[in-house]
Design an enzyme around this catalytic site. Structure first.
Site, PDB file in Angstrom:
ATOM      1  N   GLU A  23       0.838  -1.200   0.000  1.00 10.77           N
ATOM      2  CA  GLU A  23       0.000   0.000   0.000  1.00 10.77           C
ATOM      3  C   GLU A  23       0.875   1.253   0.000  1.00 10.77           C
ATOM      4  O   GLU A  23       0.608   2.216  -0.729  1.00 10.77           O
ATOM      5  CB  GLU A  23      -0.934   0.033   1.213  1.00 10.77           C
ATOM      6  N   CYS A 101      -6.229   1.845  -5.211  1.00 10.04           N
ATOM      7  CA  CYS A 101      -7.542   1.443  -4.674  1.00 10.04           C
ATOM      8  C   CYS A 101      -7.898   2.114  -3.363  1.00 10.04           C
ATOM      9  O   CYS A 101      -9.034   2.163  -2.985  1.00 10.04           O
ATOM     10  CB  CYS A 101      -7.575  -0.068  -4.485  1.00 10.04           C
ATOM     11  N   ASP A 102      -6.915   2.599  -2.638  1.00  9.39           N
ATOM     12  CA  ASP A 102      -7.157   3.107  -1.298  1.00  9.39           C
ATOM     13  C   ASP A 102      -6.682   4.552  -1.207  1.00  9.39           C
ATOM     14  O   ASP A 102      -5.818   4.882  -0.427  1.00  9.39           O
ATOM     15  CB  ASP A 102      -6.411   2.231  -0.284  1.00  9.39           C
ATOM     16  N   THR A 103      -7.291   5.395  -2.030  1.00  8.10           N
ATOM     17  CA  THR A 103      -6.865   6.786  -2.014  1.00  8.10           C
ATOM     18  C   THR A 103      -7.317   7.445  -0.720  1.00  8.10           C
ATOM     19  O   THR A 103      -8.432   7.269  -0.274  1.00  8.10           O
ATOM     20  CB  THR A 103      -7.446   7.542  -3.217  1.00  8.10           C
ATOM     21  N   HIS A 104      -6.436   8.197  -0.115  1.00 10.25           N
ATOM     22  CA  HIS A 104      -6.723   8.848   1.165  1.00 10.25           C
ATOM     23  C   HIS A 104      -6.921  10.325   0.961  1.00 10.25           C
ATOM     24  O   HIS A 104      -6.400  10.906   0.078  1.00 10.25           O
ATOM     25  CB  HIS A 104      -5.550   8.640   2.145  1.00 10.25           C
TER      26      HIS A 104
END
Length: 104
Positions: A23, A101-104
């Protein structure tokens, strides 16, 4: 673009996101891909404090994209925020061929 391969990449990346080192690497790639885009801010990874069990990032204050009242109170146009979010999403898919997929 080959949409089937892009789907397969997203599916694989989603499961790799569970591995925190992966990640963090994806976050770095996302940052590199959007260098020069002043309205995209990607927190820097603190590699000295990141392990397979935790990702440590630079603190970046902000508001949720769904909090329209706070966005407007900041003097920011919510429509512009939505357009830029869409542009960033499509840029990931169509220009970079990489979707974080895991944009913050």
């Amino acid at each position: 673009r080959d949409w089937i391969n892009m789907y397969d990449q997203q599916r694989r990346l989603l499961y790799r996101e569970i591995e925190y080192i992966e990640e963090a690497k994806n976050c770095d790639l996302f940052r590199t891909n959007f260098e020069g885009t002043p309205w995209v801010k990607v927190p820097k990874i603190r590699w000295d404090r990141t392990t397979n069990q935790v990702v440590t990032m630079e603190y970046v204050p902000g508001v949720k994209i769904s909090d329209k009242k706070k966005i407007e109170a900041m003097g920011v146009d919510p429509t512009l925020v939505a357009k830029r979010a869409h542009a960033a999403y499509m840029t990931q898919l169509c220009r970079h061929g990489f979707f974080h997929c895991d944009t913050h």
